[in-house]
Design a protein around this motif. Sequence first.
Motif, PDB file in Angstrom:
ATOM      1  N   THR A   1      -2.925  15.515  -3.927  1.00  0.00           N
ATOM      2  CA  THR A   1      -2.683  16.948  -3.901  1.00  0.00           C
ATOM      3  C   THR A   1      -2.315  17.465  -5.283  1.00  0.00           C
ATOM      4  O   THR A   1      -1.838  16.716  -6.133  1.00  0.00           O
ATOM      5  N   LEU A   2      -2.530  18.754  -5.462  1.00  0.00           N
ATOM      6  CA  LEU A   2      -2.061  19.467  -6.643  1.00  0.00           C
ATOM      7  C   LEU A   2      -0.866  20.300  -6.189  1.00  0.00           C
ATOM      8  O   LEU A   2      -0.934  20.969  -5.158  1.00  0.00           O
ATOM      9  N   ASP A   3       0.227  20.240  -6.918  1.00  0.00           N
ATOM     10  CA  ASP A   3       1.401  21.055  -6.624  1.00  0.00           C
ATOM     11  C   ASP A   3       1.334  22.283  -7.520  1.00  0.00           C
ATOM     12  O   ASP A   3       1.270  22.153  -8.745  1.00  0.00           O
ATOM     13  N   LEU A   4       1.321  23.464  -6.908  1.00  0.00           N
ATOM     14  CA  LEU A   4       1.188  24.709  -7.650  1.00  0.00           C
ATOM     15  C   LEU A   4       2.353  25.635  -7.349  1.00  0.00           C
ATOM     16  O   LEU A   4       2.931  25.581  -6.262  1.00  0.00           O
ATOM     17  N   THR A   5       2.690  26.483  -8.300  1.00  0.00           N
ATOM     18  CA  THR A   5       3.656  27.549  -8.107  1.00  0.00           C
ATOM     19  C   THR A   5       2.998  28.831  -8.579  1.00  0.00           C
ATOM     20  O   THR A   5       2.551  28.927  -9.720  1.00  0.00           O
ATOM     21  N   CYS A   6       2.926  29.807  -7.699  1.00  0.00           N
ATOM     22  CA  CYS A   6       2.302  31.094  -8.015  1.00  0.00           C
ATOM     23  C   CYS A   6       3.150  31.830  -9.045  1.00  0.00           C
ATOM     24  O   CYS A   6       4.360  31.978  -8.864  1.00  0.00           O
TER      25      CYS A   6
ATOM     26  N   GLU B   1     -10.299  34.955 -19.623  1.00  0.00           N
ATOM     27  CA  GLU B   1     -10.514  34.725 -21.043  1.00  0.00           C
ATOM     28  C   GLU B   1     -10.445  33.228 -21.301  1.00  0.00           C
ATOM     29  O   GLU B   1      -9.725  32.501 -20.649  1.00  0.00           O
ATOM     30  N   GLU B   2     -11.202  32.764 -22.310  1.00  0.00           N
ATOM     31  CA  GLU B   2     -11.255  31.330 -22.581  1.00  0.00           C
ATOM     32  C   GLU B   2      -9.911  30.761 -22.981  1.00  0.00           C
ATOM     33  O   GLU B   2      -9.611  29.617 -22.699  1.00  0.00           O
ATOM     34  N   ASP B   3      -9.071  31.559 -23.659  1.00  0.00           N
ATOM     35  CA  ASP B   3      -7.810  31.032 -24.146  1.00  0.00           C
ATOM     36  C   ASP B   3      -6.663  31.261 -23.173  1.00  0.00           C
ATOM     37  O   ASP B   3      -5.531  30.972 -23.482  1.00  0.00           O
ATOM     38  N   GLU B   4      -6.945  31.733 -21.945  1.00  0.00           N
ATOM     39  CA  GLU B   4      -5.891  31.964 -20.973  1.00  0.00           C
ATOM     40  C   GLU B   4      -5.456  30.646 -20.350  1.00  0.00           C
ATOM     41  O   GLU B   4      -6.275  29.893 -19.859  1.00  0.00           O
ATOM     42  N   PRO B   5      -4.158  30.349 -20.361  1.00  0.00           N
ATOM     43  CA  PRO B   5      -3.695  29.098 -19.744  1.00  0.00           C
ATOM     44  C   PRO B   5      -3.836  29.172 -18.234  1.00  0.00           C
ATOM     45  O   PRO B   5      -3.705  30.229 -17.635  1.00  0.00           O
ATOM     46  N   GLU B   6      -4.111  28.036 -17.612  1.00  0.00           N
ATOM     47  CA  GLU B   6      -4.252  27.952 -16.157  1.00  0.00           C
ATOM     48  C   GLU B   6      -2.876  27.949 -15.520  1.00  0.00           C
ATOM     49  O   GLU B   6      -1.866  27.725 -16.163  1.00  0.00           O
ATOM     50  N   ARG B   7      -2.825  28.151 -14.228  1.00  0.00           N
ATOM     51  CA  ARG B   7      -1.579  28.117 -13.466  1.00  0.00           C
ATOM     52  C   ARG B   7      -1.059  26.678 -13.395  1.00  0.00           C
ATOM     53  O   ARG B   7      -1.773  25.749 -13.688  1.00  0.00           O
ATOM     54  N   ASP B   8       0.181  26.498 -12.963  1.00  0.00           N
ATOM     55  CA  ASP B   8       0.778  25.161 -12.877  1.00  0.00           C
ATOM     56  C   ASP B   8      -0.079  24.254 -12.008  1.00  0.00           C
ATOM     57  O   ASP B   8      -0.401  24.580 -10.889  1.00  0.00           O
ATOM     58  N   VAL B   9      -0.429  23.084 -12.552  1.00  0.00           N
ATOM     59  CA  VAL B   9      -1.188  22.100 -11.817  1.00  0.00           C
ATOM     60  C   VAL B   9      -0.533  20.751 -12.067  1.00  0.00           C
ATOM     61  O   VAL B   9      -0.342  20.343 -13.184  1.00  0.00           O
ATOM     62  N   ASP B  10      -0.184  20.045 -11.011  1.00  0.00           N
ATOM     63  CA  ASP B  10       0.456  18.745 -11.127  1.00  0.00           C
ATOM     64  C   ASP B  10      -0.428  17.747 -10.426  1.00  0.00           C
ATOM     65  O   ASP B  10      -0.620  17.831  -9.232  1.00  0.00           O
ATOM     66  N   ASP B  11      -1.008  16.799 -11.152  1.00  0.00           N
ATOM     67  CA  ASP B  11      -1.966  15.831 -10.607  1.00  0.00           C
ATOM     68  C   ASP B  11      -1.306  14.465 -10.539  1.00  0.00           C
ATOM     69  O   ASP B  11      -1.167  13.807 -11.542  1.00  0.00           O
ATOM     70  N   GLU B  12      -0.848  14.098  -9.364  1.00  0.00           N
ATOM     71  CA  GLU B  12      -0.241  12.772  -9.197  1.00  0.00           C
ATOM     72  C   GLU B  12      -0.991  12.001  -8.160  1.00  0.00           C
ATOM     73  O   GLU B  12      -1.401  12.477  -7.181  1.00  0.00           O
TER      74      GLU B  12
END
Length: 116
Positions: free
Chosen positions: A2-7, A105-116
């Motif tokens: 799973t990916l753990d995300l925070t909006c 935009e290309e330089d926009e950071p993505e939302r929190d993604v935690d890959d475990e």
Amino acid sequence: MTLDLTCQACDTSFELDVAELLDEPRLQCPGCDARVPRATAEALSGALEELFGHVARLRPKFQLIAEVESDDLPPPFDRERPGRAAGEAGEDDDEGAGDDDEELEEDEPERDVDDE
């Protein structure tokens, strides 16, 4: 897996099953329905597929445990968006109100993604 995300819009924490993301590239907050554009979700899905292919080839010699924190990215991805202070809300933060196919935009950071 799973990916753990925070909006970033409503601070809701949720999990997204990677298999679901690979089958149907869609990333949407269950709390406020904020979402990333379909093209971004498809790009993330494709990148994960490519990563998993490389990890599968590593597996005979190495075990890999990966953790990705969007607030702790390596250079050059660690920079804030131009003209935007850390934590400052911008017009494009409300992805739920826009067209699902619009591009980030290309330089926009993505939302929190935690890959475990």
